[in-house]
Design an enzyme around this catalytic site. Structure first.
Site, PDB file in Angstrom:
ATOM      1  N   LYS A   1       0.825  -1.215   0.000  1.00 11.08           N
ATOM      2  CA  LYS A   1       0.000   0.000   0.000  1.00 11.08           C
ATOM      3  C   LYS A   1       0.857   1.263   0.000  1.00 11.08           C
ATOM      4  O   LYS A   1       0.614   2.192  -0.771  1.00 11.08           O
ATOM      5  CB  LYS A   1      -0.918  -0.030   1.221  1.00 11.08           C
ATOM      6  CG  LYS A   1      -1.645   1.260   1.513  1.00 11.08           C
ATOM      7  CD  LYS A   1      -2.524   1.126   2.723  1.00 11.08           C
ATOM      8  CE  LYS A   1      -1.743   0.852   3.982  1.00 11.08           C
ATOM      9  NZ  LYS A   1      -0.870   1.980   4.380  1.00 11.08           N
ATOM     10  N   THR A   2       1.865   1.297   0.878  1.00 15.18           N
ATOM     11  CA  THR A   2       2.714   2.492   0.964  1.00 15.18           C
ATOM     12  C   THR A   2       3.460   2.721  -0.343  1.00 15.18           C
ATOM     13  O   THR A   2       3.598   3.861  -0.812  1.00 15.18           O
ATOM     14  CB  THR A   2       3.711   2.341   2.129  1.00 15.18           C
ATOM     15  OG1 THR A   2       2.986   2.169   3.346  1.00 15.18           O
ATOM     16  CG2 THR A   2       4.606   3.563   2.243  1.00 15.18           C
TER      17      THR A   2
ATOM     18  N   ASP B   1      -4.577   7.873   3.153  1.00 17.18           N
ATOM     19  CA  ASP B   1      -4.090   6.553   3.554  1.00 17.18           C
ATOM     20  C   ASP B   1      -5.003   5.970   4.637  1.00 17.18           C
ATOM     21  O   ASP B   1      -5.626   6.716   5.405  1.00 17.18           O
ATOM     22  CB  ASP B   1      -2.662   6.712   4.101  1.00 17.18           C
ATOM     23  CG  ASP B   1      -2.012   5.383   4.425  1.00 17.18           C
ATOM     24  OD1 ASP B   1      -2.412   4.353   3.850  1.00 17.18           O
ATOM     25  OD2 ASP B   1      -1.093   5.364   5.267  1.00 17.18           O
ATOM     26  N   GLU B   2      -5.081   4.640   4.720  1.00 20.18           N
ATOM     27  CA  GLU B   2      -5.850   3.934   5.768  1.00 20.18           C
ATOM     28  C   GLU B   2      -7.269   4.489   5.877  1.00 20.18           C
ATOM     29  O   GLU B   2      -7.782   4.768   6.965  1.00 20.18           O
ATOM     30  CB  GLU B   2      -5.137   4.050   7.133  1.00 20.18           C
ATOM     31  CG  GLU B   2      -3.727   3.473   7.156  1.00 20.18           C
ATOM     32  CD  GLU B   2      -3.705   1.944   7.187  1.00 20.18           C
ATOM     33  OE1 GLU B   2      -4.748   1.310   6.974  1.00 20.18           O
ATOM     34  OE2 GLU B   2      -2.624   1.382   7.424  1.00 20.18           O
TER      35      GLU B   2
ATOM     36  N   GLN C   1      -9.771  -4.642   7.223  1.00 19.15           N
ATOM     37  CA  GLN C   1      -8.935  -4.337   8.377  1.00 19.15           C
ATOM     38  C   GLN C   1      -9.466  -3.138   9.172  1.00 19.15           C
ATOM     39  O   GLN C   1      -8.718  -2.461   9.862  1.00 19.15           O
ATOM     40  CB  GLN C   1      -7.496  -4.074   7.930  1.00 19.15           C
ATOM     41  CG  GLN C   1      -6.822  -5.287   7.313  1.00 19.15           C
ATOM     42  CD  GLN C   1      -5.340  -5.067   7.074  1.00 19.15           C
ATOM     43  OE1 GLN C   1      -4.536  -4.997   7.997  1.00 19.15           O
ATOM     44  NE2 GLN C   1      -4.974  -4.960   5.806  1.00 19.15           N
TER      45      GLN C   1
ATOM     46  N   ARG D   1      -1.015 -11.423   9.879  1.00 19.12           N
ATOM     47  CA  ARG D   1       0.279 -10.992  10.429  1.00 19.12           C
ATOM     48  C   ARG D   1       1.359 -12.041  10.184  1.00 19.12           C
ATOM     49  O   ARG D   1       2.552 -11.756  10.322  1.00 19.12           O
ATOM     50  CB  ARG D   1       0.192 -10.760  11.946  1.00 19.12           C
ATOM     51  CG  ARG D   1      -0.769  -9.696  12.461  1.00 19.12           C
ATOM     52  CD  ARG D   1      -0.658  -8.387  11.755  1.00 19.12           C
ATOM     53  NE  ARG D   1      -1.594  -8.314  10.647  1.00 19.12           N
ATOM     54  CZ  ARG D   1      -1.510  -7.460   9.646  1.00 19.12           C
ATOM     55  NH1 ARG D   1      -0.498  -6.616   9.576  1.00 19.12           N
ATOM     56  NH2 ARG D   1      -2.404  -7.454   8.669  1.00 19.12           N
TER      57      ARG D   1
END
Length: 673
Positions: A49-50, A242-243, A273, A631
């Site tokens: 994503k980043t 973002d997010e 998420q 994770r």
């Protein structure tokens, strides 16, 4: 790129300096090179994503968009710093002037320029939480609310309610109406409204803003001043968020307002998420984006660079059955690994022994200890594991916030239990006395001396626990008048706790009795996040079920308290040895490990009992389970105890509904002997 042409097609990739097609996968490339207009980028866990966001910034700059006309909004300073660093690496000096940072930092930057428009001066100061609480205490005084009285939230709890109201675009009164302990009393609601008004006026008079004002006043400025609104709508030609799944109603409204002119809004997030509803995040912001922007393009980034195909197959299955989400299929880039293991343990002690044994096996295979994590839904789920890890000499670090027994609400309840077990415990006596209105340090000292003297006289006769209440009653004349009523209530609680039938029921019953006889109201009135703390105490009572006597329980608590102090390092410098990570799932979001154990996957534990009783709670628990699973890079162990050790014996507890719903071919099920 001029304003007149900002919705024109971008120049072809071949004419640009960066080789985007070589440096990005096809899905990332599609999002990065999206045409002007609204866009929703659904970036699955571990999908880069980043990388996508920072390449989008570089791409816009190469297309001739001036840096100062790009706004990049993030949620944490760390994320903002990382994205700005990467953007600088990609675009060099070209990115100078880019507006990038957290929502609050950008809000502060804009308000510094136009503070007068909302009744402030540009040199306003920003209150931290402690400062805000102190100011609220002053406001309560002005409203003639007894700060240590009952039936009104104390300053700390009031600060949380005001923050939640701001971020959900509601009022303090609306928030209080949702709480049964306050919402039914009209005079309390009227007082709350008056306090909120006083707080707002005092902040303005002192030229100070609290953290939420940085967004509230920013939005009010835009809505109330057409020229400024048009200026920033015109200026921010491209907005990236973002997010986005973590935005609240206030942030959503801000973004929509800023993007209203150019509509070049790209939001990036993962609906699967979204796990922060308890702090005001609104899941529907991302879910309803296509309805608010009917012409939005949707880009799915599904290539996962973190986990094995086996773990991703399980993650996909978890979300496939959820009614409200965007359908995504995470695709593996990493090589095959073992199937995730679903491990049925006899009880929580066997679960702890299994986890410790399996960690030893992983270490023997060469895995570093800090590449292993144990995740859980609640702090209390890790207690027995901590003891087992210590016995096994496996060093660990706890990253799930304050150590359990350092939390004030836990110490409050344990103080009741310690006092009735050991009436010579001065610390517990004074803690309980200071919880009562009208009693300060000097009064608590006088009461202690009187109580201790009376008790000591009786102790020669091997005084029974019921004598504690008698010794407290003997001190009643020393109680300040403001605390007289509360002291009577306190005496009644102690009488109830020290009755033979209550003591015979064991420590779990005593904890629940403390909650029912007034502490639950005290919790709501005095502490922020009261619902979470109430759940902590319910978990503490569940844990206490296995102890037959108060002595056994308090001994175990003391062992665990000292154990945690030794196991949790003060810092994490380079000299620190590798340690196993113990973490709540909420705090593990954004992190990853080679091997992950998720423990206590039993119904009522994970999903939590409270989530089963709240609207939408189970859906968010599913997303939390998804976060836990994703994770893991290679090894995943999903563990649950089949028996719950209650005071009068073992009781069967069903496995989590999450585990029951997993397709059998995707997991390897094990039952320990």
């Amino acid at each position: 790129m001029s304003e007149a042409s900002d919705n024109a097609c971008f120049r072809p990739l071949e004419s640009l300096r960066h080789r985007y097609a070589e440096e990005l996968n096809p899905q990332q490339l599609a999002a990065v090179t999206a045409a002007p207009g609204p866009a929703l980028v659904l970036a699955g866990a571990g999908s880069g994503k980043t990388r996508t966001l920072t390449y989008r910034v570089a791409y816009l700059l190469e297309q001739g968009v001036p840096a100062h006309r790009i706004l990049l909004l993030t949620f944490t300073n760390k994320a903002a710093g990382e994205m700005m660093r990467r953007a600088a690496a990609l675009a060099g000096a070209q990115q100078a002037g880019l507006w990038g940072g957290t929502f609050h930092s950008v809000g502060a930057r804009i308000l510094r320029r136009h503070a007068e428009q909302v009744g402030y001066r540009p040199d306003f100061t920003i209150l931290d939480r402690d400062d805000a609480v102190r100011l609220l205490k002053t406001c309560l005084g002005e409203a003639k609310v007894e700060a240590r009285g009952k039936h009104f939230p104390k300053p700390e709890a009031l600060a949380d309610l005001l923050s939640l109201a701001a971020n959900t675009r509601t009022t303090l009164v609306e928030q209080m109406k949702r709480r049964p302990e306050w919402g039914q009393a009209p005079h309390v609601l009227a007082t709350a409204e008056r306090v909120a008004q006083i707080y707002a006026k005092r902040k303005q008079a002192a030229n100070v803003m609290d953290f939420d004002d940085l967004l509230v006043q920013w939005l009010e400025m835009l809505k109330g001043h057409e020229a400024l609104r048009e200026h920033y709508q015109r200026r921010f030609q491209f907005i990236l968020v973002d997010e986005y799944q973590d935005t609240n109603r206030l942030q959503c409204e801000l973004v929509d307002l800023l993007a209203a002119r150019h509509r070049n809004l790209m939001v990036v997030g993962d609906d699967a998420q979204s796990i922060y509803a308890w702090r005001g995040a609104e899941y529907r912001n991302i879910l309803e984006f296509p309805q608010r922007y009917p012409d939005a393009r949707i880009y799915k980034i599904e290539y996962n660079y973190r986990s094995s195909p086996q773990i991703l197959a399980l993650a996909n299955a978890i979300m496939a059955g959820q009614p409200e989400n965007f359908r995504k299929q995470l695709r593996a880039v990493q090589p095959d690994g073992p199937k995730p293991a679903v491990v049925a343990c006899l009880d929580s002690q066997q679960q702890a022994a299994y986890v410790a044994h399996q960690i030893r096996e992983l270490l023997a295979e060469g895995m570093p200890l800090n590449e292993i994590a144990v995740l859980y839904r609640s702090h209390f789920h890790s207690l027995e594991l901590q003891l087992e890890l210590t016995r096994a000499q496996l060093p660990f670090v706890i990253t799930s916030g304050l150590r359990i027994f350092e939390q004030a609400h836990i110490k409050d309840v344990l103080a009741f239990l310690r006092l009735i077990f050991n009436p010579r415990d001065e610390t517990s006596f004074k803690r309980l006395a200071l919880m009562l209105p009208g009693i300060g340090e000097k009064a608590a000292e006088k009461l202690w001396l009187a109580f201790h003297g009376h008790w000591t006289q009786q102790a020669g006769e091997s005084a029974a626990p019921a004598q504690v209440a008698a010794s407290l009653a003997a001190c009643s004349k020393l109680v300040p008048s403001r605390g007289a009523t509360a002291w009577v209530d306190f005496l009644e609680v102690v009488r109830t706790l020290t009755a033979p039938e209550a003591l015979n029921e064991g420590p779990a019953h005593l904890i629940r009795t403390i909650m029912k006889t007034g502490y639950e109201n005290y919790l709501a009135e005095n502490y922020p996040k009261a619902a979470n703390r109430r759940e902590d105490l319910e978990q503490l009572a569940d844990y206490a079920e296995k102890f037959g006597t108060l002595e056994e329980f308090l001994t175990q608590m003391a062992l665990l308290t000292n154990l945690e102090v030794e196991a949790t390092p003060a810092g994490a410098g380079p000299e620190e040895k590798p340690r196993l990570v113990l973490s709540s799932i909420h705090q593990a979001k954004g992190l990853e490990w080679q091997a992950v154990f998720v423990i206590m996957l039993s119904e009522g534990m994970f999903p939590s009992r409270r989530s089963l009783e709240s609207p939408g709670g189970l859906d968010e628990e599913y997303r939390l389970f998804y976060v836990a699973v994703t994770r893991a890079r290679r090894y995943l162990y999903l563990c649950y105890p089949e028996m719950h050790l209650a005071r009068y014996g073992a009781e069967y507890q069903p496995p989590s509904s999450f585990l029951e719903a997993l397709p059998p071919p995707l997991v390897e099920r094990q039952t320990l002997d």
